[in-house]
Write a protein that holds these residues in place. Structure first.
Motif, PDB file in Angstrom:
ATOM      1  N   ILE A   1    -117.904 -48.531 -40.514  1.00 41.30           N
ATOM      2  CA  ILE A   1    -116.867 -47.528 -40.088  1.00 41.30           C
ATOM      3  C   ILE A   1    -116.773 -47.310 -38.740  1.00 41.30           C
ATOM      4  O   ILE A   1    -115.526 -47.125 -38.508  1.00 41.30           O
ATOM      5  CB  ILE A   1    -117.524 -45.982 -40.773  1.00 41.30           C
ATOM      6  N   LEU A   2    -117.561 -47.421 -37.886  1.00 34.77           N
ATOM      7  CA  LEU A   2    -117.452 -47.350 -36.364  1.00 34.77           C
ATOM      8  C   LEU A   2    -116.553 -48.644 -36.068  1.00 34.77           C
ATOM      9  O   LEU A   2    -115.743 -48.472 -35.168  1.00 34.77           O
ATOM     10  CB  LEU A   2    -119.056 -47.662 -35.733  1.00 34.77           C
ATOM     11  N   TRP A   3    -116.878 -49.757 -36.656  1.00 32.02           N
ATOM     12  CA  TRP A   3    -116.104 -50.877 -36.514  1.00 32.02           C
ATOM     13  C   TRP A   3    -114.583 -50.671 -36.799  1.00 32.02           C
ATOM     14  O   TRP A   3    -113.488 -50.767 -35.914  1.00 32.02           O
ATOM     15  CB  TRP A   3    -116.579 -52.237 -37.024  1.00 32.02           C
ATOM     16  N   LEU A   4    -114.350 -50.036 -38.028  1.00 27.26           N
ATOM     17  CA  LEU A   4    -113.087 -49.602 -38.352  1.00 27.26           C
ATOM     18  C   LEU A   4    -112.282 -48.777 -37.541  1.00 27.26           C
ATOM     19  O   LEU A   4    -111.199 -48.694 -37.097  1.00 27.26           O
ATOM     20  CB  LEU A   4    -112.872 -49.184 -39.782  1.00 27.26           C
ATOM     21  N   LEU A   5    -112.980 -47.763 -36.844  1.00 23.92           N
ATOM     22  CA  LEU A   5    -112.490 -46.715 -35.887  1.00 23.92           C
ATOM     23  C   LEU A   5    -112.090 -47.336 -34.848  1.00 23.92           C
ATOM     24  O   LEU A   5    -110.797 -46.943 -34.151  1.00 23.92           O
ATOM     25  CB  LEU A   5    -113.616 -45.514 -35.862  1.00 23.92           C
ATOM     26  N   GLU A   6    -112.900 -48.448 -34.478  1.00 22.09           N
ATOM     27  CA  GLU A   6    -112.491 -48.994 -33.212  1.00 22.09           C
ATOM     28  C   GLU A   6    -111.095 -49.938 -33.449  1.00 22.09           C
ATOM     29  O   GLU A   6    -110.486 -50.119 -32.387  1.00 22.09           O
ATOM     30  CB  GLU A   6    -113.753 -49.810 -32.516  1.00 22.09           C
TER      31      GLU A   6
ATOM     32  N   LYS B   1    -127.540 -39.570 -47.630  1.00 19.33           N
ATOM     33  CA  LYS B   1    -127.033 -41.010 -47.095  1.00 19.33           C
ATOM     34  C   LYS B   1    -126.019 -41.038 -46.207  1.00 19.33           C
ATOM     35  O   LYS B   1    -125.289 -40.057 -45.942  1.00 19.33           O
ATOM     36  CB  LYS B   1    -126.843 -41.770 -48.468  1.00 19.33           C
ATOM     37  N   SER B   2    -125.954 -42.351 -45.548  1.00 26.09           N
ATOM     38  CA  SER B   2    -124.737 -42.656 -44.769  1.00 26.09           C
ATOM     39  C   SER B   2    -123.923 -43.968 -45.266  1.00 26.09           C
ATOM     40  O   SER B   2    -124.514 -44.757 -45.764  1.00 26.09           O
ATOM     41  CB  SER B   2    -125.519 -43.000 -43.368  1.00 26.09           C
ATOM     42  N   PRO B   3    -122.726 -43.928 -44.902  1.00 22.68           N
ATOM     43  CA  PRO B   3    -121.959 -43.385 -44.016  1.00 22.68           C
ATOM     44  C   PRO B   3    -121.285 -41.854 -44.568  1.00 22.68           C
ATOM     45  O   PRO B   3    -120.941 -41.883 -45.866  1.00 22.68           O
ATOM     46  CB  PRO B   3    -121.016 -44.098 -43.625  1.00 22.68           C
ATOM     47  N   VAL B   4    -121.155 -41.083 -43.758  1.00 25.05           N
ATOM     48  CA  VAL B   4    -120.400 -39.604 -44.069  1.00 25.05           C
ATOM     49  C   VAL B   4    -119.572 -39.557 -42.844  1.00 25.05           C
ATOM     50  O   VAL B   4    -119.978 -39.605 -41.761  1.00 25.05           O
ATOM     51  CB  VAL B   4    -121.163 -38.453 -44.280  1.00 25.05           C
ATOM     52  N   ILE B   5    -118.356 -39.021 -42.874  1.00 23.67           N
ATOM     53  CA  ILE B   5    -117.644 -38.618 -41.766  1.00 23.67           C
ATOM     54  C   ILE B   5    -116.989 -37.227 -42.176  1.00 23.67           C
ATOM     55  O   ILE B   5    -116.940 -36.711 -43.248  1.00 23.67           O
ATOM     56  CB  ILE B   5    -116.211 -39.482 -41.352  1.00 23.67           C
TER      57      ILE B   5
ATOM     58  N   ALA C   1    -117.472 -39.118 -47.985  1.00 21.54           N
ATOM     59  CA  ALA C   1    -118.518 -39.908 -48.040  1.00 21.54           C
ATOM     60  C   ALA C   1    -118.196 -40.984 -48.768  1.00 21.54           C
ATOM     61  O   ALA C   1    -117.171 -41.251 -49.725  1.00 21.54           O
ATOM     62  CB  ALA C   1    -119.764 -39.334 -48.786  1.00 21.54           C
ATOM     63  N   GLU C   2    -119.147 -42.143 -48.954  1.00 14.88           N
ATOM     64  CA  GLU C   2    -119.034 -43.605 -49.597  1.00 14.88           C
ATOM     65  C   GLU C   2    -118.077 -44.325 -48.876  1.00 14.88           C
ATOM     66  O   GLU C   2    -116.848 -44.018 -48.404  1.00 14.88           O
ATOM     67  CB  GLU C   2    -118.434 -43.361 -51.075  1.00 14.88           C
ATOM     68  N   SER C   3    -118.435 -45.462 -48.359  1.00 10.96           N
ATOM     69  CA  SER C   3    -117.861 -46.640 -47.439  1.00 10.96           C
ATOM     70  C   SER C   3    -116.365 -46.787 -47.912  1.00 10.96           C
ATOM     71  O   SER C   3    -115.505 -46.724 -47.275  1.00 10.96           O
ATOM     72  CB  SER C   3    -118.505 -48.042 -47.419  1.00 10.96           C
ATOM     73  N   GLY C   4    -115.945 -47.106 -49.284  1.00  8.05           N
ATOM     74  CA  GLY C   4    -114.870 -47.320 -49.643  1.00  8.05           C
ATOM     75  C   GLY C   4    -113.601 -46.338 -49.547  1.00  8.05           C
ATOM     76  O   GLY C   4    -112.796 -46.209 -49.194  1.00  8.05           O
ATOM     77  N   ALA C   5    -114.563 -45.048 -49.830  1.00 11.18           N
ATOM     78  CA  ALA C   5    -113.429 -43.845 -50.049  1.00 11.18           C
ATOM     79  C   ALA C   5    -113.156 -43.681 -48.325  1.00 11.18           C
ATOM     80  O   ALA C   5    -111.949 -43.107 -48.003  1.00 11.18           O
ATOM     81  CB  ALA C   5    -114.167 -42.926 -50.444  1.00 11.18           C
ATOM     82  N   ILE C   6    -114.091 -43.652 -47.491  1.00 11.66           N
ATOM     83  CA  ILE C   6    -113.884 -43.461 -46.147  1.00 11.66           C
ATOM     84  C   ILE C   6    -112.935 -44.494 -45.584  1.00 11.66           C
ATOM     85  O   ILE C   6    -111.951 -44.120 -44.809  1.00 11.66           O
ATOM     86  CB  ILE C   6    -115.124 -43.603 -45.206  1.00 11.66           C
TER      87      ILE C   6
ATOM     88  N   GLU D   1    -118.937 -53.116 -52.578  1.00 12.59           N
ATOM     89  CA  GLU D   1    -120.058 -52.357 -53.207  1.00 12.59           C
ATOM     90  C   GLU D   1    -120.014 -52.385 -54.536  1.00 12.59           C
ATOM     91  O   GLU D   1    -121.424 -52.360 -54.918  1.00 12.59           O
ATOM     92  CB  GLU D   1    -119.588 -50.770 -52.782  1.00 12.59           C
ATOM     93  N   GLY D   2    -119.208 -52.617 -55.459  1.00 12.47           N
ATOM     94  CA  GLY D   2    -119.150 -52.483 -56.745  1.00 12.47           C
ATOM     95  C   GLY D   2    -119.953 -53.743 -57.246  1.00 12.47           C
ATOM     96  O   GLY D   2    -120.579 -53.588 -58.452  1.00 12.47           O
ATOM     97  N   SER D   3    -120.039 -54.897 -56.776  1.00  6.73           N
ATOM     98  CA  SER D   3    -120.562 -56.274 -57.179  1.00  6.73           C
ATOM     99  C   SER D   3    -121.534 -56.926 -56.167  1.00  6.73           C
ATOM    100  O   SER D   3    -122.491 -57.130 -56.385  1.00  6.73           O
ATOM    101  CB  SER D   3    -119.375 -57.348 -57.515  1.00  6.73           C
TER     102      SER D   3
END
Length: 223
Positions: free
Chosen positions: A15-20, A52-56, A64-69, A102-104
């Motif tokens: 998530i940090l990478w995506l924001l960058e 749990k993390s990540p949460v923004i 929350a949840e990587s894919g949703a974020i 995440e699903g598979s």
């Protein structure tokens, strides 16, 4: 201001990478795993009930949840960046790999981590042979064949295009990064998968990836 609740050596690094990559301003609140259990600290439960993390948080909004974020950040702030155009075959591949990560992909890798601990962790001496035999049987008969099958599939997919969604780098590649980094660390991603190895080398060379490491701190999967 976007705030990332960042746990060391976790999915929140991407998530940090995506924001960058998006060039957005953000703050980081850091949390450290328990050095013995490797679990997240209880303080994260004050942010989200599952702890749990990540949460923004973005203003009053919590995601929350990587894919949703990833979907939220790209949809709200991407302005068309990091995702293929709607209605294209590339967009369908993008959506697929955004959820495949995440699903598979992570399920057998997580199972391997758990059964590695069962096999090698401390326990009464009389239980060790039984526990180790069970762990090895599950890993050899189920977990590792599933991991190899997935890695074979992903290696073939990267033979179709340079990136997972097509010819352009996208947030699907960011989402896939953690599973492949975990596989390289503990899941059997070796020299028999040259395209996947090249993918990891390319993403680790991206300037935004490096900036995210600088801000996020030590990350064991970046080697």
């Amino acid at each position: 201001m976007i705030v990332v609740h960042h746990l060391n050596n976790s999915r929140s690094q991407r998530i940090l990478w995506l924001l960058e990559e998006l060039g957005l301003d953000y703050e980081i609140k850091k949390y450290q795993r328990d050095p013995k259990t490797m679990l997240a600290p209880s303080e994260l439960r004050a942010v989200h009930p599952l702890g749990k993390s990540p949460v923004i948080t973005d203003g009053e909004l919590m995601v929350a949840e990587s894919g949703a974020i990833v979907e939220y950040l790209v949809g709200r702030y991407g302005n068309g960046r990091l995702q293929p155009a709607a209605g294209t075959p590339e967009r369908l591949r993008y959506t697929y790999f955004l959820h495949f990560a995440e699903g598979s992909a992570m399920s057998p890798l997580l199972m391997k981590l758990v059964f590695d601990k069962v096999e090698n962790g401390p326990m009464p001496f009389f239980a060790k042979p039984i526990a180790r035999a069970i762990a090895r049987k599950v890993k050899d008969g189920f977990i590792m064949p599933n991991i190899r099958s997935q890695l074979d599939f992903l290696e073939a997919e990267l033979g179709k295009s340079e990136w997972f969604a097509g010819g352009e780098f996208s947030a699907a590649d960011i989402q896939m990064s953690f599973a492949l980094e975990a596989a390289a660390s503990r899941g059997g991603l070796g020299s028999q998968y040259p395209r996947l190895a090249a993918f990891l080398k390319k993403i680790h060379a991206r300037p935004a990836y490096g900036r995210a490491l600088e801000r996020g701190g030590k990350y064991d999967y970046a080697s």
